[in-house]
Design a protein around this motif. Structure first.
Motif, PDB file in Angstrom:
ATOM      1  N   PRO A  35       0.838  -1.203   0.000  1.00  0.00           N
ATOM      2  CA  PRO A  35       0.000   0.000   0.000  1.00  0.00           C
ATOM      3  C   PRO A  35       0.874   1.255   0.000  1.00  0.00           C
ATOM      4  CG  PRO A  35       0.033  -0.972   2.187  1.00  0.00           C
ATOM      5  CD  PRO A  35       0.800  -1.912   1.296  1.00  0.00           C
ATOM      6  N   TYR A  36       0.370   2.316  -0.636  1.00  0.00           N
ATOM      7  CA  TYR A  36       1.146   3.556  -0.701  1.00  0.00           C
ATOM      8  C   TYR A  36       0.190   4.735  -0.819  1.00  0.00           C
ATOM      9  CZ  TYR A  36       0.007   4.207  -5.624  1.00  0.00           C
ATOM     10  OH  TYR A  36      -0.672   4.430  -6.794  1.00  0.00           O
ATOM     11  N   LEU A  37       0.714   5.918  -0.589  1.00  0.00           N
ATOM     12  CA  LEU A  37       0.019   7.164  -0.894  1.00  0.00           C
ATOM     13  C   LEU A  37       1.056   8.189  -1.309  1.00  0.00           C
ATOM     14  CD1 LEU A  37       0.288   9.470   1.647  1.00  0.00           C
ATOM     15  CD2 LEU A  37      -1.006   7.700   2.797  1.00  0.00           C
ATOM     16  N   THR A  38       0.633   9.162  -2.096  1.00  0.00           N
ATOM     17  CA  THR A  38       1.529  10.251  -2.483  1.00  0.00           C
ATOM     18  C   THR A  38       0.951  11.579  -2.031  1.00  0.00           C
ATOM     19  OG1 THR A  38       0.518  10.567  -4.676  1.00  0.00           O
ATOM     20  CG2 THR A  38       2.353   8.995  -4.506  1.00  0.00           C
ATOM     21  N   GLN A  39       1.851  12.517  -1.750  1.00  0.00           N
ATOM     22  CA  GLN A  39       1.476  13.845  -1.274  1.00  0.00           C
ATOM     23  C   GLN A  39       2.397  14.880  -1.896  1.00  0.00           C
ATOM     24  OE1 GLN A  39       2.112  12.740   2.895  1.00  0.00           O
ATOM     25  NE2 GLN A  39      -0.038  13.111   3.307  1.00  0.00           N
ATOM     26  N   ARG A  40       1.966  16.128  -1.808  1.00  0.00           N
ATOM     27  CA  ARG A  40       2.834  17.233  -2.176  1.00  0.00           C
ATOM     28  C   ARG A  40       4.159  17.106  -1.440  1.00  0.00           C
ATOM     29  NH1 ARG A  40       1.102  23.393  -0.507  1.00  0.00           N
ATOM     30  NH2 ARG A  40       3.163  24.389  -0.600  1.00  0.00           N
ATOM     31  N   LEU A  41       5.238  17.426  -2.106  1.00  0.00           N
ATOM     32  CA  LEU A  41       6.567  17.357  -1.514  1.00  0.00           C
ATOM     33  C   LEU A  41       6.859  18.655  -0.768  1.00  0.00           C
ATOM     34  CD1 LEU A  41       9.182  15.643  -1.292  1.00  0.00           C
ATOM     35  CD2 LEU A  41       9.988  16.834  -3.348  1.00  0.00           C
ATOM     36  N   ALA A  42       6.910  18.572   0.560  1.00  0.00           N
ATOM     37  CA  ALA A  42       7.238  19.739   1.390  1.00  0.00           C
ATOM     38  C   ALA A  42       8.755  19.810   1.529  1.00  0.00           C
ATOM     39  CB  ALA A  42       6.566  19.623   2.753  1.00  0.00           C
ATOM     40  N   ARG A  43       9.352  20.923   1.139  1.00  0.00           N
ATOM     41  CA  ARG A  43      10.807  21.008   0.972  1.00  0.00           C
ATOM     42  C   ARG A  43      11.540  21.744   2.093  1.00  0.00           C
ATOM     43  NH1 ARG A  43      12.076  19.900  -4.467  1.00  0.00           N
ATOM     44  NH2 ARG A  43      10.268  19.717  -5.833  1.00  0.00           N
ATOM     45  N   GLU A  44      10.817  22.216   3.109  1.00  0.00           N
ATOM     46  CA  GLU A  44      11.470  23.065   4.104  1.00  0.00           C
ATOM     47  C   GLU A  44      11.489  22.466   5.502  1.00  0.00           C
ATOM     48  OE1 GLU A  44       9.567  26.879   3.662  1.00  0.00           O
ATOM     49  OE2 GLU A  44      10.109  27.014   1.538  1.00  0.00           O
TER      50      GLU A  44
ATOM     51  N   ASP B 242      -2.903  13.493  16.139  1.00  0.00           N
ATOM     52  CA  ASP B 242      -1.443  13.367  16.232  1.00  0.00           C
ATOM     53  C   ASP B 242      -0.781  14.696  15.898  1.00  0.00           C
ATOM     54  OD1 ASP B 242       1.044  12.334  16.671  1.00  0.00           O
ATOM     55  OD2 ASP B 242       1.043  10.941  14.984  1.00  0.00           O
ATOM     56  N   LEU B 243      -1.145  15.712  16.658  1.00  0.00           N
ATOM     57  CA  LEU B 243      -0.597  17.052  16.455  1.00  0.00           C
ATOM     58  C   LEU B 243       0.742  17.146  17.194  1.00  0.00           C
ATOM     59  CD1 LEU B 243      -3.901  19.077  16.955  1.00  0.00           C
ATOM     60  CD2 LEU B 243      -2.813  18.420  14.806  1.00  0.00           C
ATOM     61  N   SER B 244       1.790  16.771  16.494  1.00  0.00           N
ATOM     62  CA  SER B 244       3.124  16.675  17.084  1.00  0.00           C
ATOM     63  C   SER B 244       4.149  17.310  16.145  1.00  0.00           C
ATOM     64  CB  SER B 244       3.465  15.210  17.353  1.00  0.00           C
ATOM     65  OG  SER B 244       3.326  14.436  16.176  1.00  0.00           O
ATOM     66  N   PRO B 245       5.334  17.653  16.659  1.00  0.00           N
ATOM     67  CA  PRO B 245       6.304  18.416  15.852  1.00  0.00           C
ATOM     68  C   PRO B 245       6.709  17.753  14.549  1.00  0.00           C
ATOM     69  CG  PRO B 245       6.897  18.505  18.167  1.00  0.00           C
ATOM     70  CD  PRO B 245       5.778  17.524  18.067  1.00  0.00           C
ATOM     71  N   GLY B 246       6.740  16.431  14.500  1.00  0.00           N
ATOM     72  CA  GLY B 246       7.136  15.759  13.276  1.00  0.00           C
ATOM     73  C   GLY B 246       6.088  15.757  12.191  1.00  0.00           C
ATOM     74  N   ASN B 247       4.854  16.109  12.553  1.00  0.00           N
ATOM     75  CA  ASN B 247       3.752  16.091  11.585  1.00  0.00           C
ATOM     76  C   ASN B 247       3.387  17.471  11.054  1.00  0.00           C
ATOM     77  OD1 ASN B 247       3.517  13.329  11.665  1.00  0.00           O
ATOM     78  ND2 ASN B 247       1.963  13.325  13.278  1.00  0.00           N
ATOM     79  N   LEU B 248       4.153  18.484  11.415  1.00  0.00           N
ATOM     80  CA  LEU B 248       3.997  19.824  10.847  1.00  0.00           C
ATOM     81  C   LEU B 248       5.183  20.067   9.935  1.00  0.00           C
ATOM     82  CD1 LEU B 248       1.569  21.682  11.551  1.00  0.00           C
ATOM     83  CD2 LEU B 248       1.999  20.003  13.334  1.00  0.00           C
ATOM     84  N   LEU B 249       4.921  20.188   8.639  1.00  0.00           N
ATOM     85  CA  LEU B 249       5.966  20.398   7.639  1.00  0.00           C
ATOM     86  C   LEU B 249       5.854  21.797   7.065  1.00  0.00           C
ATOM     87  CD1 LEU B 249       5.500  17.237   7.843  1.00  0.00           C
ATOM     88  CD2 LEU B 249       6.440  17.109   5.557  1.00  0.00           C
ATOM     89  N   PHE B 250       6.923  22.250   6.390  1.00  0.00           N
ATOM     90  CA  PHE B 250       6.937  23.589   5.827  1.00  0.00           C
ATOM     91  C   PHE B 250       7.284  23.537   4.347  1.00  0.00           C
ATOM     92  CE2 PHE B 250       7.489  24.201  10.307  1.00  0.00           C
ATOM     93  CZ  PHE B 250       6.823  25.379  10.592  1.00  0.00           C
ATOM     94  N   ASP B 251       6.607  24.393   3.585  1.00  0.00           N
ATOM     95  CA  ASP B 251       6.912  24.559   2.171  1.00  0.00           C
ATOM     96  C   ASP B 251       6.496  25.958   1.756  1.00  0.00           C
ATOM     97  OD1 ASP B 251       7.922  23.437  -0.275  1.00  0.00           O
ATOM     98  OD2 ASP B 251       5.878  23.372  -1.038  1.00  0.00           O
ATOM     99  N   GLU B 252       7.350  26.623   1.015  1.00  0.00           N
ATOM    100  CA  GLU B 252       7.089  27.995   0.566  1.00  0.00           C
ATOM    101  C   GLU B 252       6.742  28.908   1.738  1.00  0.00           C
ATOM    102  OE1 GLU B 252       4.144  27.659  -2.480  1.00  0.00           O
ATOM    103  OE2 GLU B 252       5.534  26.743  -3.914  1.00  0.00           O
ATOM    104  N   GLY B 253       7.395  28.656   2.879  1.00  0.00           N
ATOM    105  CA  GLY B 253       7.230  29.513   4.047  1.00  0.00           C
ATOM    106  C   GLY B 253       5.974  29.293   4.856  1.00  0.00           C
ATOM    107  N   ARG B 254       5.176  28.290   4.492  1.00  0.00           N
ATOM    108  CA  ARG B 254       3.920  28.043   5.195  1.00  0.00           C
ATOM    109  C   ARG B 254       3.918  26.654   5.822  1.00  0.00           C
ATOM    110  NH1 ARG B 254      -0.252  31.336   3.419  1.00  0.00           N
ATOM    111  NH2 ARG B 254      -1.280  30.672   5.343  1.00  0.00           N
TER     112      ARG B 254
END
Length: 261
Positions: free
Chosen positions: A80-89, A128-140
């Protein structure tokens, strides 16, 4: 070394942990995406495969600019897999030193409240609101990982999420509603302003006990207004917390503005 995975080309492994591993991937010369698949050592586990399949289905329904919902999900053979937008920051975890820089805090909090509100509008608590689950991309900021996400008004079969950021309801197997995420939000924001992981203990079971039983120590006097905004959201009983995200958002942002002036 790159490898083929169905119609995707896996370019490099960029993360992993728990049940999954994450790759930068693309189809032909298309825009790279993040591809999450079940880690190889778990391929024989129907239970873990079902969790990732469910995550993909939920994530695909999450259509909001502050959510890393799924672009695609499915199976490649037994994988099984899923794809998402690539967050680069990077992640929030990487930005905490040990707190979040003051100049980043207000914008981050606004994005966070918006993201969690969008999850609730879809009929779920994130859980699961934890630091590893908040990503950044384009400053957001972007909220990711819907593996623990639970329908509002339902129970988790067993506690799922990051132990030190759970709500008492998650730990005790009680009904989950928006106020569960409000507790976790306050725990996360307390970390962002102070650098303190208020329920983190030396062992997992001790962290779970702390979520249910312990109260955080007072913040410094200069942060008293912020503490006054967050502490009601950390009430052990859901009925004693703010009733919705907007109430916590308004109180926290007002306190933050006052502390910066």
């Amino acid at each position: 070394m790159s490898q083929d995975f169905g119609s995707y080309r896996l370019l490099e492994r960029i993360g992993g942990g728990g049940l999954g591993e994450v790759f930068r991937a693309q189809i032909d010369s298309g825009k790279p995406v993040a591809l999450k698949r079940l880690a190889g050592q778990h391929l024989r586990s129907m239970e873990l495969a079902a969790i990732l399949i469910r995550e993909g289905e939920i994530a695909k329904s999450m259509r909001h600019e502050r959510l890393l919902g799924a672009l695609d999900c499915g199976m490649v053979g037994d994988w099984p897999y899923l794809t998402q937008r690539l967050a680069r920051e990077g992640t929030l975890a990487a930005r905490l030193k040990p707190a979040l820089a003051t100049e980043e805090l207000s914008a981050f909090a606004i994005d966070l409240f918006e993201a969690v509100s969008a999850v609730h509008a879809n009929g779920y608590a994130h859980c699961d609101l934890s630091p590893g689950n908040l990503l950044f991309d384009e400053g957001r900021a972007l909220l990711a990982d819907f593996s623990a996400t639970t329908a509002l008004g339902k129970r988790q079969a067993q506690p799922q999420g990051t132990y030190a950021f759970m709500s008492p309801e998650q730990v005790k197997g009680e009904l989950i509603d928006a106020r569960s995420d409000i507790f976790s939000l306050a725990t996360l924001l307390w970390l962002c302003v102070s650098g303190e992981r208020i329920f983190m203990r030396s062992a997992s079971h001790l962290s779970l006990m702390a979520v249910v039983e312990d109260e955080p120590a007072a913040l410094p006097d200069a942060m008293r207004a912020i503490e006054d905004a967050l502490r009601p959201a950390l009430a052990k009983k859901p009925t004693q917390r703010p009733g919705d995200i907007a109430e916590l958002r308004d109180a926290f942002l007002a306190a933050l503005a006052n502390s910066e002036s």
